[in-house]
Design a protein around this motif. Structure first.
Motif, short mmCIF file in Angstrom:
data_model
loop_
_atom_site.label_atom_id
_atom_site.label_comp_id
_atom_site.label_asym_id
_atom_site.label_seq_id
_atom_site.Cartn_x
_atom_site.Cartn_y
_atom_site.Cartn_z
N VAL A 160 0.85 -1.20 0.00
CA VAL A 160 0.00 0.00 0.00
C VAL A 160 0.88 1.25 0.00
CG1 VAL A 160 -1.73 1.34 1.27
CG2 VAL A 160 -1.87 -1.17 1.24
N VAL A 161 0.52 2.21 -0.85
CA VAL A 161 1.16 3.53 -0.85
C VAL A 161 0.08 4.57 -0.58
CG1 VAL A 161 2.41 5.26 -2.20
CG2 VAL A 161 2.97 2.83 -2.45
N PHE A 162 0.28 5.38 0.45
CA PHE A 162 -0.67 6.44 0.78
C PHE A 162 -0.23 7.75 0.14
CE2 PHE A 162 -1.73 3.63 4.38
CZ PHE A 162 -3.11 3.71 4.36
N LEU A 163 -1.15 8.38 -0.58
CA LEU A 163 -0.98 9.73 -1.10
C LEU A 163 -2.13 10.59 -0.58
CD1 LEU A 163 -0.22 8.96 -4.87
CD2 LEU A 163 1.42 9.14 -2.99
N THR A 164 -1.90 11.86 -0.43
CA THR A 164 -2.97 12.75 0.04
C THR A 164 -2.97 14.03 -0.78
OG1 THR A 164 -2.41 11.95 2.26
CG2 THR A 164 -4.07 13.68 2.10
N SER A 165 -4.15 14.42 -1.27
CA SER A 165 -4.23 15.62 -2.08
C SER A 165 -5.65 16.19 -2.02
CB SER A 165 -3.87 15.29 -3.54
OG SER A 165 -3.82 16.43 -4.35
N PRO A 166 -5.82 17.37 -1.40
CA PRO A 166 -4.85 18.16 -0.65
C PRO A 166 -4.40 17.44 0.63
CG PRO A 166 -6.70 19.53 -1.32
CD PRO A 166 -7.10 18.11 -1.57
N ARG A 199 -11.05 17.53 -1.10
CA ARG A 199 -11.08 17.79 -2.54
C ARG A 199 -12.02 18.92 -2.94
NH1 ARG A 199 -15.63 15.40 -5.00
NH2 ARG A 199 -16.67 13.84 -3.69
N HIS A 200 -13.11 19.10 -2.21
CA HIS A 200 -14.07 20.14 -2.60
C HIS A 200 -13.47 21.55 -2.55
CE1 HIS A 200 -16.94 16.87 -1.51
NE2 HIS A 200 -17.63 17.37 -2.50
N PHE A 201 -12.42 21.73 -1.75
CA PHE A 201 -11.85 23.07 -1.57
C PHE A 201 -10.73 23.37 -2.56
CE2 PHE A 201 -13.03 21.49 2.79
CZ PHE A 201 -14.22 22.20 2.86
N ALA A 202 -10.31 22.37 -3.32
CA ALA A 202 -9.20 22.55 -4.25
C ALA A 202 -9.69 23.21 -5.53
CB ALA A 202 -8.54 21.20 -4.56
N TRP A 303 2.24 28.23 4.11
CA TRP A 303 2.33 27.54 2.82
C TRP A 303 1.01 27.74 2.07
CZ3 TRP A 303 5.28 26.41 6.83
CH2 TRP A 303 6.62 26.05 6.57
N PRO A 304 1.08 28.02 0.77
CA PRO A 304 -0.16 28.12 -0.02
C PRO A 304 -0.96 26.83 0.14
CG PRO A 304 1.73 28.87 -1.30
CD PRO A 304 2.28 28.25 -0.05
N THR A 305 -2.27 26.98 0.25
CA THR A 305 -3.10 25.82 0.57
C THR A 305 -4.24 25.64 -0.41
OG1 THR A 305 -4.47 24.81 2.31
CG2 THR A 305 -4.52 27.21 2.14
N GLN A 306 -4.61 24.38 -0.62
CA GLN A 306 -5.78 24.03 -1.42
C GLN A 306 -6.86 23.42 -0.53
OE1 GLN A 306 -6.43 24.03 -5.20
NE2 GLN A 306 -5.31 25.83 -4.53
N ALA A 307 -6.66 23.50 0.78
CA ALA A 307 -7.59 22.88 1.73
C ALA A 307 -8.33 23.96 2.52
CB ALA A 307 -6.84 21.94 2.66
N ASN A 308 -8.97 23.57 3.63
CA ASN A 308 -9.68 24.54 4.47
C ASN A 308 -8.87 24.89 5.71
OD1 ASN A 308 -9.98 22.09 5.83
ND2 ASN A 308 -12.09 22.51 6.47
#
Length: 365
Positions: A160-166, A199-202, A303-308
């Motif tokens: 398993v590889v975990f990725l997170t975005s945002p 994802r909704h905030f990106a 840091w610039p953010t794409q989240a809440n």
């Protein structure tokens, strides 16, 4: 000879520091507390979800649905029919979905890859199943994904590889070109878990969710939650979607009567509340702009953010900084536990909360 009970304890379950969730807002001598520490919805919860909860409360003496099929059918509608209901799996929060994935794919000695700073349950939960944990840190100073190092770290035991975005707690995201390249190069016998609960905030032009990759048949599981955009953190409900082959496999360990009746009804109500979702996203995006401009003016490193939320590097030591804000009625969260020592995560609130935060920051020594 008699042995002590510890002799049958699993070695990889010996006491270690456990994941600690965000704290509740304390009583503060009548002072209003703005809780900007847990990334909760700044507008509260969906009115349609509230109506559904009230109606559902009349029937809590009755067992809930045996399966999650009604919520999965609602998710099909929410995704515009681009996925089949058999591709969704629902659970008691996104965190439980993470646990379910690890339980399904990990045996003792298998390897799990994640990239700190990140959501702590990736490492904590994988330890429960005896996994070997491989941390390939995000690259500083921009916290971008180190694709080459992840691919180099893969062995025959990697599952398993975990990725997170945002990403939580950095707010950074994985650009489409990077994710395209990574998924083309990763071995086909490895599960990629894409945590996309924010994802909704990106709104970046090159942001991409897991949807197109699942439709293309990649071995990717995308995790989502009703805690953020929909305001249902207290109901503990989440879901994932994947290819039918992976979803069918995961469903073998999906417990009957898993979802509480109230959670199911609230989630279905929230999915139907388009106006609330739009207002939530608008509030976060406008708050993001307001706070980034304020941070720039005050010289706050962030840091610039794409989240809440924002990740900030305060001028004070992290706990001095959080205590300073707490004394002024603003609750934020230090994130050393997430692999970001010295940094603090600040949730974007409504305008009143954001202004209270800025007023407190203006008093920093």
């Amino acid at each position: 000879m008699s042995k002590e009970i510890e002799s049958i304890f699993k070695s990889y379950l010996q006491p270690k520091k456990a994941y600690e969730g965000g704290k509740s807002a304390p009583s503060n001598d009548g002072q209003k507390i703005y809780k900007l520490s847990s990334n909760e919805n700044p507008l509260g919860q969906s009115p349609l979800a509230t109506e559904a909860l009230i109606a559902a409360a009349k029937n809590v003496h009755i067992y809930p649905d045996q399966t999650d099929v009604r919520l999965r059918e609602a998710l099909v509608q929410d995704f515009g029919g681009e996925l089949d209901k058999e591709q969704f799996i629902c659970g008691n929060s996104g965190s439980e979905i993470i646990d379910m994935i690890l339980r399904a794919f990990i045996n003792e000695g298998d390897e799990v890859i994640f990239s700190n700073p990140c959501f702590l349950p990736y490492s904590v939960f994988s330890r429960w199943y005896g996994a070997k944990q491989i941390d390939i840190p995000l690259r500083e100073p921009d916290y971008s994904l180190d694709v080459e190092q992840i691919l180099s770290a893969i062995t025959d035991r990697t599952k398993v590889v975990f990725l997170t975005s945002p990403n939580n707690p950095t707010g950074t995201y994985i650009p489409k070109a990077v994710l395209d390249d990574f998924l083309e190069r990763i071995p086909k016998n490895i599960v990629v878990v894409l945590d996309e609960v924010y994802r909704h905030f990106a709104d970046a032009d090159d942001y991409v969710s897991g949807l197109p990759y699942v439709k293309e048949g990649h071995n990717l599981i995308a995790i989502n939650s009703f805690s953020k955009t929909y305001g249902l953190a207290g109901q503990r409900i989440g879901y994932c979607y994947a290819t039918q082959k992976i979803a069918q496999y995961l469903r073998q360990i999906h417990k009957p009567f898993l979802l509480p009746h109230t959670s199911t009804e609230a989630a279905i109500g929230a999915l139907n509340d388009v106006e609330f979702i739009q207002n939530t996203v608008k509030t976060v995006v406008e708050g993001r702009k307001f706070l980034s401009e304020a941070f720039d003016k005050l010289g706050i490193k962030y840091w610039p953010t794409q989240a809440n939320f924002f990740l900030v590097d305060p001028s004070l030591p992290e706990f001095e900084f959080t205590d300073f804000l707490m004394q002024r009625g603003v609750m934020v969260r230090p994130v050393s536990q997430f692999g970001a020592p010295g940094k603090v995560r600040i949730t974007i609130g409504d305008q009143e909360a954001n202004e209270a935060l800025v007023a407190a920051l203006e008093k920093l020594p």
